[in-house]
Every structure is written in C-alpha cells, then in structure tokens.
Design an enzyme around this catalytic site. Structure first.
Site, PDB file in Angstrom:
ATOM      1  N   ASP A 184       2.281   8.173  -3.279  1.00 42.99           N
ATOM      2  CA  ASP A 184       3.136   7.741  -4.386  1.00 42.99           C
ATOM      3  C   ASP A 184       4.545   8.303  -4.269  1.00 42.99           C
ATOM      4  O   ASP A 184       4.750   9.519  -4.200  1.00 42.99           O
ATOM      5  CB  ASP A 184       2.522   8.154  -5.721  1.00 42.99           C
ATOM      6  CG  ASP A 184       1.308   7.307  -6.056  1.00 42.99           C
ATOM      7  OD1 ASP A 184       1.282   6.136  -5.654  1.00 42.99           O
ATOM      8  OD2 ASP A 184       0.382   7.819  -6.715  1.00 42.99           O
ATOM      9  N   ASP A 221       1.693  11.963   1.838  1.00 44.35           N
ATOM     10  CA  ASP A 221       1.512  11.633   0.433  1.00 44.35           C
ATOM     11  C   ASP A 221       1.753  10.126   0.299  1.00 44.35           C
ATOM     12  O   ASP A 221       2.363   9.507   1.181  1.00 44.35           O
ATOM     13  CB  ASP A 221       2.522  12.424  -0.406  1.00 44.35           C
ATOM     14  CG  ASP A 221       2.503  12.028  -1.867  1.00 44.35           C
ATOM     15  OD1 ASP A 221       1.417  12.076  -2.476  1.00 44.35           O
ATOM     16  OD2 ASP A 221       3.569  11.657  -2.395  1.00 44.35           O
TER      17      ASP A 221
END
Length: 226
Positions: free
Chosen positions: A10, A8
C-alpha cells in the site's frame, strides 16, 4: 548485492489512497454523514491510532470492526461497525490503482532474477485480490500478510516468518522496500536488514528510523538495485 526484495504494497506499489477516498466517501455519505470533511478528518485520526496499536501487537480484527462505530458515535449515530467495515472493505478490494511505474520497475527486477516478495500489514483477501486484478501479482514469488503471520510490521516475528519460509534467504542479501517509516523502515532496521524508504510525497523524516536509501519515485530503485 541483494537477492531477496521484500516490498510493502500500500502506497509503495498499489495506490491505496485512491481506493480509501472512494470507499470512505461512499460509506459515510451512504449512511447519513453530511459533514464529510469533518468526518474524514476524524476518521484519519481514529485510523492512525488504530494502526499504531496494531503495530504494537493489538487485535487488528477487533479494532477494524470498531473504527466506524467509533467514528459514527462522534456524529451522534449508532451503527453496526462490522457491517460498515465489510462495506468499506468491498471498495478497497476493488481498488486496483497502481503507483506510477510499478509495472515497469517490477518487470525490470524480475529480469534481473531477484526473488520478489510482498510483506504487507494488509488483509490477506484484500491484498490478493488487488494484486491479481492490478496485474502486479505475476511479479511476486510469494505474498506474506500480517493477517496470516499473526504479527504486524515492525514486529521481528513478521520478518522472521518470512525468513523461515524462504529457502536460502540471508539478511545481508535482503532489503525491505516500503513507504512506512514506523512499519517498514523501523521493522527492517530492528531486524538488521537494509531498507529503502519509498518517499513518494517528499515528506520529512521526523522519526529515529534511518533508511539505507531513499527514493522519491519508483524508477529510482533501478539505480540502487541494478
């Protein structure tokens, strides 16, 4: 043990909250909101519900274009939601802040010959710009965004798309690494992948989704992936 790593972005590698705070402050104060604290509180409630709907398959573009219109309406103002969304997106696009040790851990994993992929629910143009300008883009073999795929984490279709496009990828040799319990960890768990919860804020897991491993700083990944 693992060959493919799906990261991922963010609040796992890129410090999204730094750009979010700046962008919200500029948009809200620039368009006449004086009670910034109350507006920020309401924004986060609206935004949390928005992303919950996106994770369930709702139209992300329509929801994103409407969030500022909905927020400002609560404060008695009518605004063009799309225009404010684009203004806010500009601030996000130019936020290149990184989570501490992001460069160090990615460089080490490249040296260990992992295939490093990004799997993000973010907007394609925003994420590509931030990866490029932050300097992290050089570590990735491919970047997959929900905008391109047409499905968001935790949907199985999101993960299936990645597997369909990565030659030789095997579930038993792939791990999802991210901060989102209801997106990253749930999605990987449902898809049958190992998953590492990047819990940088030492939050309690109050969900039913169980990470294979949990780390509180990025350097701890090295002990798991060495």
């Amino acid at each position: 043990m693992y060959k493919h790593l799906i990261f991922d972005l963010d609040d796992t590698l890129l410090d999204f909250k730094a750009g979010e705070k700046l962008g919200l402050d500029m948009v809200l104060t620039g368009h006449g909101i004086s009670d910034l604290a109350s507006a920020l509180e309401r924004y986060h409630v609206i935004n949390h519900e928005l992303w919950r709907q996106v994770e369930q398959g709702a139209d992300r573009t329509k929801l994103l274009d409407g969030r500022f219109a909905k927020l400002f309406a609560e404060f008695g103002q009518a605004v063009d939601g799309h225009t404010l969304e684009m203004e806010y997106r500009h601030y996000l696009d130019t936020n290149y802040a990184k989570v501490p040790e992001a460069d160090t851990i990615l460089r080490a994993l490249v040296d260990q010959n992992y295939t490093i992929l990004a799997g993000t629910n973010g907007v394609k143009a925003t994420q590509e710009a931030r990866l490029s300008h932050s300097g992290l883009g050089i570590y990735f073999d491919a970047v997959y965004t929900s905008e391109e795929i047409g499905h968001s984490k935790p949907a199985a279709e999101f993960f299936q798309h990645i597997f369909d496009h990565e030659r030789g990828m095997q579930s038993s040799k792939t791990v999802m690494i991210g901060d989102g319990l209801t997106a990253d960890i749930q999605g990987a768990q449902n898809f049958g992948l190992d998953r590492i919860w990047v819990n940088l804020r030492n939050e309690a897991n109050q969900t039913e989704f169980i990470p294979t491993h949990e780390v509180h700083q990025l350097r701890d990944l090295q002990a798991i992936l060495a």
